[in-house]
Design a protein around this motif. Structure first.
Motif, PDB file in Angstrom:
ATOM      1  N   LEU A 232      -2.263 -80.596 -20.391  1.00 59.10           N
ATOM      2  CA  LEU A 232      -3.122 -80.766 -19.216  1.00 59.10           C
ATOM      3  C   LEU A 232      -2.362 -80.461 -17.939  1.00 59.10           C
ATOM      4  O   LEU A 232      -2.895 -79.835 -17.013  1.00 59.10           O
ATOM      5  N   GLU A 233      -1.114 -80.885 -17.864  1.00 54.27           N
ATOM      6  CA  GLU A 233      -0.292 -80.619 -16.685  1.00 54.27           C
ATOM      7  C   GLU A 233      -0.024 -79.123 -16.526  1.00 54.27           C
ATOM      8  O   GLU A 233      -0.051 -78.585 -15.407  1.00 54.27           O
ATOM      9  N   VAL A 234       0.224 -78.446 -17.633  1.00 49.37           N
ATOM     10  CA  VAL A 234       0.412 -76.994 -17.592  1.00 49.37           C
ATOM     11  C   VAL A 234      -0.870 -76.312 -17.135  1.00 49.37           C
ATOM     12  O   VAL A 234      -0.846 -75.352 -16.349  1.00 49.37           O
ATOM     13  N   PHE A 235      -2.007 -76.820 -17.612  1.00 50.69           N
ATOM     14  CA  PHE A 235      -3.322 -76.295 -17.209  1.00 50.69           C
ATOM     15  C   PHE A 235      -3.489 -76.384 -15.690  1.00 50.69           C
ATOM     16  O   PHE A 235      -3.879 -75.425 -15.034  1.00 50.69           O
ATOM     17  N   LEU A 236      -3.171 -77.553 -15.136  1.00 52.71           N
ATOM     18  CA  LEU A 236      -3.328 -77.764 -13.695  1.00 52.71           C
ATOM     19  C   LEU A 236      -2.331 -76.932 -12.885  1.00 52.71           C
ATOM     20  O   LEU A 236      -2.693 -76.374 -11.840  1.00 52.71           O
ATOM     21  N   LEU A 237      -1.103 -76.822 -13.352  1.00 52.01           N
ATOM     22  CA  LEU A 237      -0.104 -76.007 -12.661  1.00 52.01           C
ATOM     23  C   LEU A 237      -0.519 -74.536 -12.652  1.00 52.01           C
ATOM     24  O   LEU A 237      -0.380 -73.845 -11.641  1.00 52.01           O
ATOM     25  N   GLY A 238      -1.033 -74.070 -13.790  1.00 50.70           N
ATOM     26  CA  GLY A 238      -1.502 -72.684 -13.863  1.00 50.70           C
ATOM     27  C   GLY A 238      -2.672 -72.429 -12.934  1.00 50.70           C
ATOM     28  O   GLY A 238      -2.762 -71.368 -12.298  1.00 50.70           O
ATOM     29  N   ALA A 239      -3.572 -73.407 -12.816  1.00 55.17           N
ATOM     30  CA  ALA A 239      -4.724 -73.272 -11.934  1.00 55.17           C
ATOM     31  C   ALA A 239      -4.307 -73.193 -10.471  1.00 55.17           C
ATOM     32  O   ALA A 239      -4.780 -72.337  -9.713  1.00 55.17           O
ATOM     33  N   VAL A 240      -3.404 -74.059 -10.066  1.00 56.11           N
ATOM     34  CA  VAL A 240      -2.935 -74.068  -8.675  1.00 56.11           C
ATOM     35  C   VAL A 240      -2.207 -72.771  -8.338  1.00 56.11           C
ATOM     36  O   VAL A 240      -2.405 -72.177  -7.271  1.00 56.11           O
ATOM     37  N   ALA A 241      -1.362 -72.301  -9.253  1.00 58.55           N
ATOM     38  CA  ALA A 241      -0.602 -71.073  -9.023  1.00 58.55           C
ATOM     39  C   ALA A 241      -1.524 -69.871  -8.893  1.00 58.55           C
ATOM     40  O   ALA A 241      -1.350 -69.021  -8.010  1.00 58.55           O
ATOM     41  N   LYS A 242      -2.525 -69.790  -9.752  1.00 58.36           N
ATOM     42  CA  LYS A 242      -3.453 -68.650  -9.712  1.00 58.36           C
ATOM     43  C   LYS A 242      -4.324 -68.701  -8.472  1.00 58.36           C
ATOM     44  O   LYS A 242      -4.660 -67.655  -7.890  1.00 58.36           O
ATOM     45  N   LEU A 243      -4.713 -69.884  -8.042  1.00 56.50           N
ATOM     46  CA  LEU A 243      -5.536 -70.023  -6.841  1.00 56.50           C
ATOM     47  C   LEU A 243      -4.805 -69.457  -5.624  1.00 56.50           C
ATOM     48  O   LEU A 243      -5.367 -68.681  -4.844  1.00 56.50           O
ATOM     49  N   GLY A 244      -3.553 -69.824  -5.469  1.00 56.66           N
ATOM     50  CA  GLY A 244      -2.783 -69.326  -4.333  1.00 56.66           C
ATOM     51  C   GLY A 244      -2.613 -67.824  -4.367  1.00 56.66           C
ATOM     52  O   GLY A 244      -2.768 -67.136  -3.346  1.00 56.66           O
ATOM     53  N   ALA A 245      -2.336 -67.270  -5.542  1.00 57.26           N
ATOM     54  CA  ALA A 245      -2.138 -65.826  -5.670  1.00 57.26           C
ATOM     55  C   ALA A 245      -3.430 -65.051  -5.433  1.00 57.26           C
ATOM     56  O   ALA A 245      -3.424 -63.984  -4.803  1.00 57.26           O
ATOM     57  N   THR A 246      -4.547 -65.571  -5.912  1.00 58.22           N
ATOM     58  CA  THR A 246      -5.832 -64.872  -5.775  1.00 58.22           C
ATOM     59  C   THR A 246      -6.276 -64.784  -4.323  1.00 58.22           C
ATOM     60  O   THR A 246      -6.729 -63.734  -3.863  1.00 58.22           O
ATOM     61  N   VAL A 247      -6.161 -65.871  -3.599  1.00 53.39           N
ATOM     62  CA  VAL A 247      -6.571 -65.880  -2.192  1.00 53.39           C
ATOM     63  C   VAL A 247      -5.776 -64.856  -1.384  1.00 53.39           C
ATOM     64  O   VAL A 247      -6.305 -64.178  -0.500  1.00 53.39           O
ATOM     65  N   MET A 248      -4.514 -64.688  -1.705  1.00 57.10           N
ATOM     66  CA  MET A 248      -3.641 -63.802  -0.939  1.00 57.10           C
ATOM     67  C   MET A 248      -3.858 -62.319  -1.257  1.00 57.10           C
ATOM     68  O   MET A 248      -3.644 -61.459  -0.397  1.00 57.10           O
ATOM     69  N   THR A 249      -4.278 -62.003  -2.466  1.00 58.21           N
ATOM     70  CA  THR A 249      -4.334 -60.591  -2.883  1.00 58.21           C
ATOM     71  C   THR A 249      -5.737 -60.072  -3.183  1.00 58.21           C
ATOM     72  O   THR A 249      -5.883 -58.931  -3.620  1.00 58.21           O
ATOM     73  N   TYR A 250      -6.777 -60.858  -2.940  1.00 61.21           N
ATOM     74  CA  TYR A 250      -8.132 -60.460  -3.323  1.00 61.21           C
ATOM     75  C   TYR A 250      -8.593 -59.119  -2.723  1.00 61.21           C
ATOM     76  O   TYR A 250      -9.229 -58.318  -3.423  1.00 61.21           O
ATOM     77  N   PRO A 251      -8.331 -58.821  -1.446  1.00 60.07           N
ATOM     78  CA  PRO A 251      -8.781 -57.536  -0.895  1.00 60.07           C
ATOM     79  C   PRO A 251      -8.313 -56.323  -1.695  1.00 60.07           C
ATOM     80  O   PRO A 251      -9.051 -55.342  -1.862  1.00 60.07           O
ATOM     81  N   LEU A 252      -7.101 -56.365  -2.220  1.00 63.60           N
ATOM     82  CA  LEU A 252      -6.595 -55.262  -3.028  1.00 63.60           C
ATOM     83  C   LEU A 252      -7.380 -55.125  -4.321  1.00 63.60           C
ATOM     84  O   LEU A 252      -7.615 -54.014  -4.811  1.00 63.60           O
ATOM     85  N   LEU A 253      -7.815 -56.241  -4.876  1.00 58.68           N
ATOM     86  CA  LEU A 253      -8.603 -56.218  -6.104  1.00 58.68           C
ATOM     87  C   LEU A 253      -9.946 -55.538  -5.874  1.00 58.68           C
ATOM     88  O   LEU A 253     -10.430 -54.784  -6.723  1.00 58.68           O
ATOM     89  N   VAL A 254     -10.560 -55.801  -4.723  1.00 61.10           N
ATOM     90  CA  VAL A 254     -11.840 -55.172  -4.390  1.00 61.10           C
ATOM     91  C   VAL A 254     -11.668 -53.663  -4.261  1.00 61.10           C
ATOM     92  O   VAL A 254     -12.474 -52.880  -4.792  1.00 61.10           O
ATOM     93  N   VAL A 255     -10.627 -53.222  -3.571  1.00 58.32           N
ATOM     94  CA  VAL A 255     -10.369 -51.789  -3.403  1.00 58.32           C
ATOM     95  C   VAL A 255     -10.158 -51.123  -4.764  1.00 58.32           C
ATOM     96  O   VAL A 255     -10.684 -50.045  -5.037  1.00 58.32           O
ATOM     97  N   LYS A 256      -9.394 -51.772  -5.625  1.00 63.08           N
ATOM     98  CA  LYS A 256      -9.139 -51.219  -6.957  1.00 63.08           C
ATOM     99  C   LYS A 256     -10.434 -51.045  -7.741  1.00 63.08           C
ATOM    100  O   LYS A 256     -10.668 -50.002  -8.368  1.00 63.08           O
ATOM    101  N   SER A 257     -11.305 -52.050  -7.707  1.00 61.59           N
ATOM    102  CA  SER A 257     -12.579 -51.969  -8.426  1.00 61.59           C
ATOM    103  C   SER A 257     -13.460 -50.859  -7.866  1.00 61.59           C
ATOM    104  O   SER A 257     -14.136 -50.150  -8.626  1.00 61.59           O
ATOM    105  N   ARG A 258     -13.463 -50.683  -6.554  1.00 63.87           N
ATOM    106  CA  ARG A 258     -14.252 -49.616  -5.932  1.00 63.87           C
ATOM    107  C   ARG A 258     -13.800 -48.243  -6.431  1.00 63.87           C
ATOM    108  O   ARG A 258     -14.604 -47.362  -6.690  1.00 63.87           O
ATOM    109  N   LEU A 259     -12.491 -48.062  -6.535  1.00 64.80           N
ATOM    110  CA  LEU A 259     -11.957 -46.771  -6.949  1.00 64.80           C
ATOM    111  C   LEU A 259     -12.208 -46.485  -8.427  1.00 64.80           C
ATOM    112  O   LEU A 259     -12.420 -45.347  -8.819  1.00 64.80           O
ATOM    113  N   GLN A 260     -12.184 -47.523  -9.243  1.00 67.36           N
ATOM    114  CA  GLN A 260     -12.338 -47.322 -10.682  1.00 67.36           C
ATOM    115  C   GLN A 260     -13.791 -47.231 -11.115  1.00 67.36           C
ATOM    116  O   GLN A 260     -14.082 -46.688 -12.183  1.00 67.36           O
TER     117      GLN A 260
END
Length: 349
Positions: A232-260
Motif C-alpha cells: 500500500l505504501e509503494v502504491f501511494l508513493l507511486g501515485a504521488v510521484a506520477k502526479l508530480g511528473a504528469t502535471v509538469m510534462t502534460y503539454p508535451l504529451l498533447v503535442v505528441k498525440s496530435r502528431l501521431q
C-alpha cells in the motif's frame, strides 16, 4: 537470473495489468488530446460522459481500440525501461561506492544521478518502441462510423429508394500500420519522437521522486529497526510521484498525440501540422504543432483532458509500482529458495 532481468520482467507484468485496468481512460484521454476544435466550439464533455458517448455511438469495444498493440507496447516499454534502468542503476551505485572509497561521497546514488539514469533508460525505450505507440494512437482516435450504401442505378425524383447505411469494415492493427506507412513510409512510425524524447523527463521526474520518497521512508523506518515497506505504501508513493511528473510534462504529451494521430490533408489549415524546414515536407513538425495550438486554441489546448490523464496515469503508475515490487520480491524469494534447495542436495551426507 540477473537483477536487471527480474526487474525488466516484473515491470512488464505490472505494466500489462495496469494497462488493462486503466485502458478506457487512456482511450478517452487520447481523444480529448487530439480534439482540435476551439474551446468555445462545443460544450466540454466530462470523462464519464465522453465514455458513455463512445459506448452509445460506437460500441463499448471502441473503448478498447488498440488494446492488443498497446499491451505489446506496454510490455515492451516497461521491460526495456526497467531492464536498462537496472543496468544503469547498478553502474551508478558501483560508481557511488568507488567514490566512497576515495572519500568523495556518501556511497549512495544522489538525486541528479537518479535523474540521469532514468533519462538514459527512457531515451533507449522511446527510440525502440515509438512505432508501437504511433499505431496505438491511430487505433484509439479512429472513430467508428457508418458508410452509405448508395445504389449504382440512376434514381429519378419520383423513386422512393431508401439508402441504407452499412457497417464499415473493422479498423485493426493492420489497417493502422498500412495507414501510417501510406502517409509517410517507414519514417511515419517515428512521428512525435522529438516531443516524446523530451517527455523522457516524465519518467525521470517520476522515478526521481519515487526513489527519493522511498529512500526517506526506508531511512525513517530504519531508525525504528524496520526497513520493510508495504504494498500500500509503494502504491501511494507511486501515485504521488506520477502526479508530480504528469502535471509538469502534460503539454508535451498533447503535442505528441496530435502528431501521431491521423493528419487532416485538406480543409482548415489549423488542423494540419507540417514543418517545411525539415527535409521531408510531409512530416508533421513539432514546432508547427505548438505554434498552431497557441494561435488557434490558446494555452488551454495544451491541457485538454488533463484531469482524465491524471486519474489514468496516477492509477496506472500506482498499480504498476505495487505489482512490480511484489513480483520482484517473490521472484527473488523463489530464486533464493531454489538456490538453498540445490545447495542442500549437493551437500555431502
Amino acid at each position: 537470473m540477473s537483477d536487471a532481468l527480474i526487474n525488466g520482467l516484473s515491470g512488464a507484468g505490472g505494466g500489462i495489468i495496469a494497462q488493462l485496468i486503466t485502458y478506457p481512460l487512456q482511450t478517452v484521454n487520447t481523444r480529448q488530446q487530439t480534439d482540435r476544435d476551439p474551446k468555445k466550439a462545443k460544450r466540454k464533455l466530462g470523462t464519464i460522459e465522453q465514455m458513455c458517448q463512445v459506448v452509445k455511438n460506437e460500441g463499448w469495444e471502441r473503448l478498447y481500440g488498440g488494446l492488443t498493440p498497446s499491451l505489446v507496447g506496454t510490455a515492451a516499454s516497461q521491460g526495456v525501461y526497467y531492464y536498462f534502468y537496472q543496468i544503469f542503476r547498478d553502474k551508478a551505485e558501483a560508481t557511488a561506492r568507488y567514490r566512497l572509497k576515495k572519500g568523495t561521497g556518501d556511497g549512495t546514488v544522489g538525486m541528479f544521478s537518479s535523474l540521469v539514469v532514468a533519462a538514459i533508460s527512457g531515451c533507449v525505450n522511446v527510440l525502440l518502441t515509438n512505432p508501437i505507440w504511433v499505431v496505438v494512437t491511430r487505433m484509439q482516435t479512429h472513430k467508428k462510423g457508418l458508410i452509405e450504401d448508395k445504389p449504382t442505378h440512376n434514381i429519378s425524383s419520383d423513386d422512393s429508394v431508401q439508402i441504407a447505411a452499412i457497417e464499415p469494415p473493422p479498423y485493426g492493427t493492420t489497417n493502422a500500420v498500412q495507414e501510417v506507412y501510406g502517409e509517410a513510409g517507414i519514417r511515419g512510425f517515428w512521428k512525435g519522437v522529438f516531443p516524446t524524447l523530451i517527455m523522457v523527463s516524465n519518467p525521470s521526474i517520476q522515478f526521481m521522486l519515487y526513489e527519493t520518497l522511498l529512500k526517506k521512508l526506508k531511512a525513517r523506518r530504519a531508525e525504528k529497526g524496520n526497513t520493510g515497506v508495504t504494498a500500500l505504501e509503494v502504491f501511494l508513493l507511486g501515485a504521488v510521484a506520477k502526479l508530480g511528473a504528469t502535471v509538469m510534462t502534460y503539454p508535451l504529451l498533447v503535442v505528441k498525440s496530435r502528431l501521431q494521430a491521423k493528419q487532416v490533408t485538406g480543409g482548415d489549415k489549423q488542423h494540419q501540422y507540417k514543418d517545411k524546414q525539415f527535409v521531408y515536407a510531409s512530416d508533421a513538425g513539432t514546432l508547427d504543432a505548438i505554434l498552431k495550438m497557441i494561435r488557434y486554441e490558446g494555452l488551454y489546448g495544451f491541457y485538454k483532458g488533463m484531469s482524465t490523464k491524471i486519474v489514468q496515469s496516477v492509477l496506472a503508475a500506482a498499480v504498476l509500482f505495487m505489482i512490480k515490487e511484489e513480483l520482484v520480491k517473490w521472484a527473488r524469494l523463489l530464486l533464493t529458495s531454489n538456490v538453498v534447495s540445490i545447495n542442500k542436495v549437493k551437500k555431502p551426507p
